[in-house]
Write a protein that holds these residues in place. Structure first.
Motif, PDB file in Angstrom:
ATOM      1  N   ARG A   1      -9.536  -0.969  -9.116  1.00 32.90           N
ATOM      2  CA  ARG A   1      -8.115  -0.986  -9.352  1.00 32.90           C
ATOM      3  C   ARG A   1      -7.659   0.162 -10.230  1.00 32.90           C
ATOM      4  NH1 ARG A   1      -3.594  -3.791  -8.740  1.00 32.90           N
ATOM      5  NH2 ARG A   1      -4.668  -5.495  -7.683  1.00 32.90           N
ATOM      6  N   SER A   2      -6.465   0.705  -9.873  1.00 36.98           N
ATOM      7  CA  SER A   2      -5.839   1.735 -10.678  1.00 36.98           C
ATOM      8  C   SER A   2      -4.335   1.496 -10.630  1.00 36.98           C
ATOM      9  CB  SER A   2      -6.218   3.125 -10.164  1.00 36.98           C
ATOM     10  OG  SER A   2      -5.853   4.134 -11.088  1.00 36.98           O
ATOM     11  N   PHE A   3      -3.541   2.531 -10.824  1.00 36.54           N
ATOM     12  CA  PHE A   3      -2.092   2.374 -10.919  1.00 36.54           C
ATOM     13  C   PHE A   3      -1.544   1.702  -9.669  1.00 36.54           C
ATOM     14  CE2 PHE A   3       2.191   4.763 -11.082  1.00 36.54           C
ATOM     15  CZ  PHE A   3       2.816   3.667 -11.657  1.00 36.54           C
ATOM     16  N   GLU A   4      -0.807   0.645  -9.882  1.00 35.63           N
ATOM     17  CA  GLU A   4      -0.357  -0.219  -8.795  1.00 35.63           C
ATOM     18  C   GLU A   4       0.525   0.495  -7.780  1.00 35.63           C
ATOM     19  OE1 GLU A   4       1.485  -4.733  -8.439  1.00 35.63           O
ATOM     20  OE2 GLU A   4       1.708  -3.592 -10.282  1.00 35.63           O
ATOM     21  N   ALA A   5       1.206   1.552  -8.200  1.00 36.89           N
ATOM     22  CA  ALA A   5       2.112   2.248  -7.285  1.00 36.89           C
ATOM     23  C   ALA A   5       1.388   3.183  -6.321  1.00 36.89           C
ATOM     24  CB  ALA A   5       3.157   3.042  -8.080  1.00 36.89           C
ATOM     25  N   TYR A   6       0.131   3.519  -6.592  1.00 36.47           N
ATOM     26  CA  TYR A   6      -0.576   4.470  -5.729  1.00 36.47           C
ATOM     27  C   TYR A   6      -0.557   4.066  -4.254  1.00 36.47           C
ATOM     28  CZ  TYR A   6      -2.597   6.996  -9.780  1.00 36.47           C
ATOM     29  OH  TYR A   6      -2.787   7.743 -10.918  1.00 36.47           O
ATOM     30  N   PRO A   7      -0.994   2.862  -3.889  1.00 31.36           N
ATOM     31  CA  PRO A   7      -1.009   2.527  -2.455  1.00 31.36           C
ATOM     32  C   PRO A   7       0.376   2.515  -1.829  1.00 31.36           C
ATOM     33  CG  PRO A   7      -1.518   0.599  -3.791  1.00 31.36           C
ATOM     34  CD  PRO A   7      -1.559   1.771  -4.709  1.00 31.36           C
ATOM     35  N   ILE A   8       1.390   2.191  -2.623  1.00 36.11           N
ATOM     36  CA  ILE A   8       2.755   2.192  -2.098  1.00 36.11           C
ATOM     37  C   ILE A   8       3.201   3.621  -1.801  1.00 36.11           C
ATOM     38  CG2 ILE A   8       5.148   1.555  -2.577  1.00 36.11           C
ATOM     39  CD1 ILE A   8       4.047  -0.594  -4.484  1.00 36.11           C
ATOM     40  N   CYS A   9       2.992   4.500  -2.764  1.00 34.60           N
ATOM     41  CA  CYS A   9       3.412   5.893  -2.596  1.00 34.60           C
ATOM     42  C   CYS A   9       2.660   6.576  -1.455  1.00 34.60           C
ATOM     43  CB  CYS A   9       3.193   6.664  -3.895  1.00 34.60           C
ATOM     44  SG  CYS A   9       4.177   6.081  -5.295  1.00 34.60           S
ATOM     45  N   VAL A  10       1.364   6.327  -1.386  1.00 30.31           N
ATOM     46  CA  VAL A  10       0.560   6.939  -0.328  1.00 30.31           C
ATOM     47  C   VAL A  10       1.010   6.435   1.039  1.00 30.31           C
ATOM     48  CG1 VAL A  10      -1.758   7.076   0.658  1.00 30.31           C
ATOM     49  CG2 VAL A  10      -1.430   7.348  -1.805  1.00 30.31           C
ATOM     50  N   GLY A  11       1.235   5.129   1.158  1.00 33.74           N
ATOM     51  CA  GLY A  11       1.664   4.568   2.429  1.00 33.74           C
ATOM     52  C   GLY A  11       3.002   5.106   2.882  1.00 33.74           C
ATOM     53  N   LEU A  12       3.959   5.206   1.963  1.00 32.95           N
ATOM     54  CA  LEU A  12       5.278   5.711   2.324  1.00 32.95           C
ATOM     55  C   LEU A  12       5.237   7.186   2.704  1.00 32.95           C
ATOM     56  CD1 LEU A  12       7.579   3.913  -0.271  1.00 32.95           C
ATOM     57  CD2 LEU A  12       7.436   3.509   2.199  1.00 32.95           C
ATOM     58  N   ALA A  13       4.265   7.912   2.160  1.00 31.29           N
ATOM     59  CA  ALA A  13       4.119   9.320   2.531  1.00 31.29           C
ATOM     60  C   ALA A  13       3.552   9.471   3.938  1.00 31.29           C
ATOM     61  CB  ALA A  13       3.218  10.035   1.526  1.00 31.29           C
ATOM     62  N   GLY A  14       3.023   8.379   4.492  1.00 33.01           N
ATOM     63  CA  GLY A  14       2.450   8.425   5.831  1.00 33.01           C
ATOM     64  C   GLY A  14       0.959   8.658   5.849  1.00 33.01           C
ATOM     65  N   ALA A  15       0.344   8.678   4.660  1.00 35.46           N
ATOM     66  CA  ALA A  15      -1.095   8.919   4.573  1.00 35.46           C
ATOM     67  C   ALA A  15      -1.854   7.594   4.489  1.00 35.46           C
ATOM     68  CB  ALA A  15      -1.412   9.789   3.359  1.00 35.46           C
ATOM     69  N   THR A  16      -3.173   7.693   4.526  1.00 36.00           N
ATOM     70  CA  THR A  16      -4.049   6.529   4.444  1.00 36.00           C
ATOM     71  C   THR A  16      -4.715   6.481   3.079  1.00 36.00           C
ATOM     72  OG1 THR A  16      -4.510   6.522   6.817  1.00 36.00           O
ATOM     73  CG2 THR A  16      -6.117   5.420   5.391  1.00 36.00           C
ATOM     74  N   SER A  17      -4.677   5.321   2.441  1.00 32.72           N
ATOM     75  CA  SER A  17      -5.352   5.143   1.156  1.00 32.72           C
ATOM     76  C   SER A  17      -6.846   4.943   1.366  1.00 32.72           C
ATOM     77  CB  SER A  17      -4.792   3.929   0.417  1.00 32.72           C
ATOM     78  OG  SER A  17      -3.516   4.196  -0.129  1.00 32.72           O
ATOM     79  N   VAL A  18      -7.633   5.621   0.549  1.00 36.17           N
ATOM     80  CA  VAL A  18      -9.070   5.387   0.488  1.00 36.17           C
ATOM     81  C   VAL A  18      -9.356   4.949  -0.945  1.00 36.17           C
ATOM     82  CG1 VAL A  18     -11.373   6.373   0.708  1.00 36.17           C
ATOM     83  CG2 VAL A  18      -9.534   7.120   2.245  1.00 36.17           C
ATOM     84  N   GLN A  19      -9.555   3.657  -1.121  1.00 33.67           N
ATOM     85  CA  GLN A  19      -9.738   3.083  -2.451  1.00 33.67           C
ATOM     86  C   GLN A  19     -11.224   2.953  -2.764  1.00 33.67           C
ATOM     87  OE1 GLN A  19      -7.540  -0.606  -2.301  1.00 33.67           O
ATOM     88  NE2 GLN A  19      -5.566   0.415  -2.501  1.00 33.67           N
ATOM     89  N   VAL A  20     -11.620   3.550  -3.866  1.00 33.06           N
ATOM     90  CA  VAL A  20     -13.018   3.510  -4.297  1.00 33.06           C
ATOM     91  C   VAL A  20     -13.115   2.604  -5.522  1.00 33.06           C
ATOM     92  CG1 VAL A  20     -14.976   4.855  -5.137  1.00 33.06           C
ATOM     93  CG2 VAL A  20     -13.410   5.841  -3.433  1.00 33.06           C
ATOM     94  N   PRO A  21     -13.870   1.506  -5.437  1.00 38.82           N
ATOM     95  CA  PRO A  21     -13.928   0.560  -6.558  1.00 38.82           C
ATOM     96  C   PRO A  21     -14.360   1.220  -7.863  1.00 38.82           C
ATOM     97  CG  PRO A  21     -14.947  -0.386  -4.601  1.00 38.82           C
ATOM     98  CD  PRO A  21     -14.688   1.054  -4.292  1.00 38.82           C
ATOM     99  N   VAL A  22     -13.722   0.818  -8.953  1.00 36.44           N
ATOM    100  CA  VAL A  22     -14.141   1.303 -10.264  1.00 36.44           C
ATOM    101  C   VAL A  22     -15.505   0.720 -10.607  1.00 36.44           C
ATOM    102  CG1 VAL A  22     -11.782   1.601 -11.125  1.00 36.44           C
ATOM    103  CG2 VAL A  22     -12.946  -0.589 -11.464  1.00 36.44           C
ATOM    104  N   ARG A  23     -16.168   1.338 -11.552  1.00 41.46           N
ATOM    105  CA  ARG A  23     -17.452   0.830 -12.014  1.00 41.46           C
ATOM    106  C   ARG A  23     -17.256  -0.478 -12.780  1.00 41.46           C
ATOM    107  NH1 ARG A  23     -18.076   6.360 -14.481  1.00 41.46           N
ATOM    108  NH2 ARG A  23     -17.595   5.174 -16.357  1.00 41.46           N
ATOM    109  N   ALA A  24     -18.340  -1.131 -13.097  1.00 42.06           N
ATOM    110  CA  ALA A  24     -18.271  -2.393 -13.826  1.00 42.06           C
ATOM    111  C   ALA A  24     -17.614  -2.234 -15.188  1.00 42.06           C
ATOM    112  CB  ALA A  24     -19.673  -2.984 -13.991  1.00 42.06           C
ATOM    113  N   ASP A  25     -17.685  -1.017 -15.765  1.00 38.02           N
ATOM    114  CA  ASP A  25     -17.072  -0.779 -17.069  1.00 38.02           C
ATOM    115  C   ASP A  25     -15.610  -0.363 -16.969  1.00 38.02           C
ATOM    116  OD1 ASP A  25     -17.220   1.820 -16.118  1.00 38.02           O
ATOM    117  OD2 ASP A  25     -18.436   2.593 -17.766  1.00 38.02           O
ATOM    118  N   GLY A  26     -15.027  -0.410 -15.763  1.00 39.58           N
ATOM    119  CA  GLY A  26     -13.628  -0.078 -15.563  1.00 39.58           C
ATOM    120  C   GLY A  26     -13.342   1.391 -15.361  1.00 39.58           C
ATOM    121  N   GLY A  27     -14.379   2.242 -15.406  1.00 42.10           N
ATOM    122  CA  GLY A  27     -14.180   3.675 -15.223  1.00 42.10           C
ATOM    123  C   GLY A  27     -14.290   4.117 -13.779  1.00 42.10           C
ATOM    124  N   HIS A  28     -13.844   5.337 -13.508  1.00 39.62           N
ATOM    125  CA  HIS A  28     -13.935   5.901 -12.162  1.00 39.62           C
ATOM    126  C   HIS A  28     -15.397   6.119 -11.762  1.00 39.62           C
ATOM    127  CE1 HIS A  28      -9.711   6.509 -12.646  1.00 39.62           C
ATOM    128  NE2 HIS A  28      -9.580   7.391 -11.680  1.00 39.62           N
TER     129      HIS A  28
END
Length: 373
Positions: free
Chosen positions: A124-151
């Protein structure tokens, strides 16, 4: 001729992508509880508000009937001096979110063959990312954060394909809290093709105290495909005025200006942002007081035996899993609104001293502590 149904209404439908988009859930206000002052810890706002000079600017506003300078020349010049970089490398937007939308509009979407581009970001990251990406017409590729919450930068690099056009790096990551480190980020950038735009979203950078945290501006100077996002909403306390900006080299800014929304930043917002920069020492004092409170809250949680990710923003993350909604309800019963994310966890903004103390008291009485990584 437009067809109508029996009620006389047209059968208007949005683009299919709109129905697939997640809904942005803004932080809810607290409820009134007899005998308790209510506090809102559900949105990452600065509870101290803007510096006094900003309030003077707002009180003196007289030209609201005029359109603003669509290029925000005065603000860009002020930022140029403040950051020691060319004013032409700065493009303003309605908050960092508005600046992000300009980036996505310019560099991601559907190609002439109808195939969508890909935008990679942690989740999980900023909640608006998937909305903004979708409205731009692109496809989201979400990569799960590590167990410590980092990228998980290795996994993000592995997710790059020939359709990848933009990568978003949120640091500190909202809502989990950890900031990216300098060396790991630069190593990551070197693994990414030079035609992929890498956006370092630093909405909370003023709150970061990790000594080896990434500095987006330094990387923008070294790598032409790196961009930086900043905002006046958090540290400067101007969330209601909507003013942010991106920083990138000329080969990128030329396209951002073409995609920019005209007059996105109001004249009064520009003046307020300049006044805040001119009194930055006061901004730093306010931010430090919140960082001090963050330190107190983190220490209090650790004393309770609670495990939380490294908190480098103006918020902390509780990995409560299936107890997420229950904890949010308990907090609400105590006149605190926090931000639950489904059954993943709770984000709690660092607020007023009394609010933070009450939050710790709630945690001390709550028996279902966060999961450990």
């Amino acid at each position: 001729m437009t067809e109508t149904n029996s009620t006389g209404k047209t059968g208007v439908q949005p683009r299919p992508v709109v129905g697939r988009l997640p809904k942005y859930a803004a932080g809810k206000p607290p409820v009134d509880v007899p005998g308790l002052e209510s506090f809102k810890l559900s949105s990452n706002e600065n509870p101290l508000g803007p510096v006094p000079a900003v309030l003077e600017v707002l009180r003196g506003a007289v030209d609201l009937h005029r359109y603003p300078d669509t290029s925000c020349t005065l603000l860009r010049n002020a930022l140029s001096q403040f950051l020691d970089l060319p004013a032409d490398d700065i493009v303003t937007g309605a908050g960092s979110l508005g600046a992000l939308n300009q980036i996505l509009a310019a560099f991601s979407g559907q190609n002439n063959d109808g195939v969508p581009d890909e935008v990679i970001y942690a989740w999980r990251s900023f909640e608006a990312y998937p909305i903004c990406v979708g409205l731009a017409g692109a496809t989201s590729v979400q990569v799960p954060v590590r167990a410590d919450g980092g990228h998980d930068l290795d996994a993000m690099a592995a997710a790059v394909t020939d359709r990848t056009k933009v990568i978003l790096l949120c640091t500190p990551n909202n809502p989990t809290g950890p900031a990216l480190r300098s060396q790991e980020t630069e190593d990551f950038i070197r693994r990414i093709p030079a035609n992929v735009v890498i956006v370092i979203d630093e909405a909370y950078q003023e709150f970061v105290r990790a000594e080896d945290a990434v500095a987006g501006v330094e990387l923008y100077r070294k790598y032409p495909n790196v961009m930086v996002l900043r905002t006046f909403s958090k540290a400067h306390g101007l969330a209601g005025l909507r003013v942010g900006y991106s920083i990138s080299q000329p080969e990128i800014t030329q396209y951002l200006r073409a995609a920019a929304t005209p007059f996105a930043v109001s004249g009064i917002a520009e003046q307020a942002a300049i006044a805040s920069l001119e009194n930055y020492s006061q901004v730093v004092e306010r931010v430090q007081s919140l960082v001090n409170e963050r330190t107190r809250v983190v220490a209090g949680l650790k004393a309770l035996g609670w495990a939380i990710p490294d908190a480098q923003g103006n918020f902390i993350w509780l990995d409560l899993g299936p107890n997420t909604q229950d904890f949010a309800a308990v907090a609400l019963d105590h006149a605190l609104s926090v931000r639950p994310f489904g059954d993943e966890g709770v984000r709690v903004t660092i607020g007023e001293v009394e609010a933070n103390t009450r939050f710790l008291e709630i945690c001390a009485a709550y028996t279902k502590e966060p999961r450990r990584s």
